[in-house]
Design an enzyme around this catalytic site. Structure first.
Site, mmCIF file in Angstrom:
data_model
loop_
_atom_site.group_PDB
_atom_site.id
_atom_site.type_symbol
_atom_site.label_atom_id
_atom_site.label_comp_id
_atom_site.label_asym_id
_atom_site.label_seq_id
_atom_site.Cartn_x
_atom_site.Cartn_y
_atom_site.Cartn_z
ATOM 1 N N ASP A 1 -15.185 -13.521 24.938
ATOM 2 C CA ASP A 1 -16.507 -13.027 25.289
ATOM 3 C C ASP A 1 -16.360 -11.815 26.200
ATOM 4 O O ASP A 1 -15.284 -11.557 26.754
ATOM 5 C CB ASP A 1 -17.324 -14.121 25.983
ATOM 6 C CG ASP A 1 -17.831 -15.168 24.999
ATOM 7 O OD1 ASP A 1 -17.765 -14.911 23.781
ATOM 8 O OD2 ASP A 1 -18.293 -16.241 25.442
ATOM 9 N N ASP B 1 -17.076 -11.000 29.179
ATOM 10 C CA ASP B 1 -16.685 -11.098 30.583
ATOM 11 C C ASP B 1 -15.304 -11.726 30.766
ATOM 12 O O ASP B 1 -14.889 -11.981 31.895
ATOM 13 C CB ASP B 1 -17.719 -11.907 31.368
ATOM 14 C CG ASP B 1 -17.877 -13.318 30.817
ATOM 15 O OD1 ASP B 1 -18.211 -13.426 29.627
ATOM 16 O OD2 ASP B 1 -17.680 -14.295 31.564
ATOM 17 N N ASP C 1 -19.123 -22.629 17.858
ATOM 18 C CA ASP C 1 -17.721 -22.892 18.180
ATOM 19 C C ASP C 1 -17.363 -24.360 17.974
ATOM 20 O O ASP C 1 -16.342 -24.691 17.364
ATOM 21 C CB ASP C 1 -17.418 -22.457 19.622
ATOM 22 C CG ASP C 1 -18.520 -22.847 20.600
ATOM 23 O OD1 ASP C 1 -19.376 -23.689 20.248
ATOM 24 O OD2 ASP C 1 -18.529 -22.320 21.727
ATOM 25 N N ASP D 1 -23.581 -6.130 19.107
ATOM 26 C CA ASP D 1 -24.938 -6.428 18.640
ATOM 27 C C ASP D 1 -26.000 -5.907 19.601
ATOM 28 O O ASP D 1 -27.157 -6.328 19.538
ATOM 29 C CB ASP D 1 -25.117 -7.948 18.483
ATOM 30 C CG ASP D 1 -24.793 -8.415 17.065
ATOM 31 O OD1 ASP D 1 -24.388 -7.568 16.249
ATOM 32 O OD2 ASP D 1 -24.937 -9.618 16.783
#
EC number: 2.4.1.32
Length: 527
Positions: free
Chosen positions: A190, A192, A284, A131
């Site tokens: 994610d 990282d 989530d 995105d």
């Protein structure tokens, strides 16, 4: 003029005395009673979780003993050989989703780790959901995807022309692609996060052999916990969350909040629960609660750790805490009636979700910390007619603090710093919680948590170090400075006119507010 100047303070004092006895004192006593009640609720919850945790370890209620998790084995020795494609049929199709947004510093970490997972190449699809609004970063991510594709990895680079729904919207759109229909499970990381190669081999068996399990969640491990004192404080809080809260939820009710990453979902369970929704900033947790209300079970694997990065700047951490505090409160507001009237789960599970999971941990835990220790306790110094029983301001907080420390024994010597830091952060968490409950202001504000990766090391090489400079507006936090002044005044008043019981705490807390107020916390990134 001098006489008039002398009369004014006397008039103010007289007005204060007239208001104090009939109004201020009763209100403060009511506040003390409310805070003591909330403190008892929090204390009981902490003790309950500690007892359950001890029971889990004593009686060996580990996931591998409660659920079948036999390794998935192919018929052939070389699972990647095209001639042995039938041998790989024992392995379910797995989709790996990596949502990202302008992740210049860390995008290679998750892509590389996902592409390096030990799983037959014809039974896994890596989906990068980009995105990013920076065209340079988008090109960098696309090039990285093509690089792995040239190595034979089935990797899809997906973009969209808007950011509707933010992360939830990206994940939802990612599930609409045709190739996803062939997948049974979806792992989410994610940008990282760096899973070890055996991540799928250790999580998927729980889903394959137990058709009532919808989610397998791994624990987070922090690669930059030692970067600064603020990251050590975060490690203490998050270790308690994973080692205690998640473990207790998994062991007692097979329910806990999905952490948004480092987990694997059964796609059919997601679809039955309604898929991803962007009505709050905790998509989530929203999905987990809805799936839990459908009767699905969750498993937490505390011994499976996935490397990740903590936000090391105070600004990034504050935005993250706003989202993590506002979202659950707002979700509680939206789902309270739905949870209470649900017919598919037991009464005890509904009580657990409403009272333990939401009310005590997500709402009362934030509010009582700030209101009691940063507002009410200092106020009783100024109004000595109101007293707090010793068990309320000494014994209960001490026990709760000790119980909180069990998550990170290596940081036990930092416990006092952690308490003072958490009290400061409770200001922002309380504000965010009230915004979520009242559904006002920044209730749906989504700011991607900034991760620095190795960027700071590259910008600040040891041989050419310059002291980082920041704009004064970026550094100063007026709200913290205001509370620092308030607590300092109360501490001085306690020494001058009170009994001096609270002065040490008030001065230490005031100093902590001041340090954070002037921006000397976390990693300072130069412009």
């Amino acid at each position: 003029m001098a006489a008039a100047g002398a009369v004014l303070p006397e008039q103010i004092a007289a007005m204060w005395e007239q208001v104090k006895a009939p109004v201020v004192v009763p209100l403060l006593r009511l506040s003390v009673a409310a805070c003591l009640a909330m403190s008892v609720m929090l204390f009981v919850e902490k003790v309950y979780m500690s007892v359950v945790l001890v029971g889990v370890h004593l009686f060996g209620r580990r996931p591998d003993r409660r659920y079948r998790c036999d390794p998935i084995v192919a018929a052939g020795a070389d699972n990647d050989d095209p001639e042995l494609a039938d041998a790989n049929a024992a392995f379910p199709m797995v989709l790996i989703q990596i949502p990202m947004y302008n992740e210049r510093e860390v995008y290679k970490l998750s892509i590389g780790a996902a592409c390096g997972l030990s799983w037959p190449s014809d039974r896994v699809i890596v989906q990068v959901l980009d995105d990013s609004t920076d065209p340079v970063i988008k090109e960098m991510v696309q090039v990285e995807c093509k690089r792995w594709e040239s190595k034979g990895v089935r990797i899809k680079y997906e973009i969209r022309d808007n950011r509707v729904g933010y992360k939830a919207g990206a994940l939802r759109e990612g599930m609409k692609h045709g190739y996803v229909r062939d997948c049974d499970y979806v792992a989410i990381f994610d940008a990282d996060f760096q899973p070890d190669p055996d991540f799928l081999a250790r999580t998927i068996p729980f889903l394959v052999h137990n058709p009532d399990i919808a989610l397998v969640q791994a624990r987070w491990k922090f690669v930059n916990a030692n970067e600064c004192l603020m990251t050590r404080m975060q490690e203490m809080s998050l270790d308690y969350h994973f080692k205690v809260e998640q473990e207790v939820g998994s062991s007692t009710h097979a329910f806990f909040g999905f952490n948004g990453t480092a987990g694997v979902w059964r796609i059919s369970a997601m679809n039955e629960a309604g898929g991803w929704k962007d009505r709050t900033t905790v998509e989530d947790m929203d999905l987990a609660v809805r799936a839990g209300l459908k009767g699905w079970k969750f498993v937490y694997l505390g011994d499976l750790m996935v490397k990740s990065e903590l936000p090391s700047t105070f600004k990034a951490f504050r935005y993250q805490q706003h989202r993590w505090s506002c979202g659950p409160a707002n979700l509680f507001r939206k789902m309270l009636v739905e949870i209470a009237t649900n017919k598919k789960v037991t009464l005890w599970k509904k009580i657990y979700v409403i009272y333990n999971f939401f009310l005590v941990r997500k709402i009362i835990g934030h509010i009582v910390t700030f209101v009691f220790y940063c507002l009410v306790v200092p106020a009783t110094v100024l109004i000595p007619e109101v007293e707090i029983p010793r068990w309320g301001y000494v014994y209960l907080p001490s026990i709760v603090t000790i119980l909180n420390s069990i998550g990170t024994p290596r940081s036990l010597h930092l416990l006092i710093f952690w308490v003072l830091f958490e009290n400061v952060m409770s200001l922002h968490r309380t504000k965010a919680t009230l915004i979520g409950l009242l559904e006002t202001g920044r209730v749906n504000e989504w700011v991607v948590t900034e991760k620095l990766g190795d960027a700071l090391k590259l910008k600040l090489p040891g041989k050419a170090f310059r002291r980082p400079r920041m704009r004064i507006g970026d550094r100063v936090n007026a709200l913290e400075l205001g509370f620092s002044a308030y607590l300092s005044f109360c501490g001085c008043y306690d020494i001058a006119y009170g009994k001096g019981y609270y002065s040490l705490f008030l001065f230490l807390q005031s100093i902590t507010f001041f340090i954070i107020g002037v921006g000397y916390v976390g990693t300072i990134v130069p412009h």
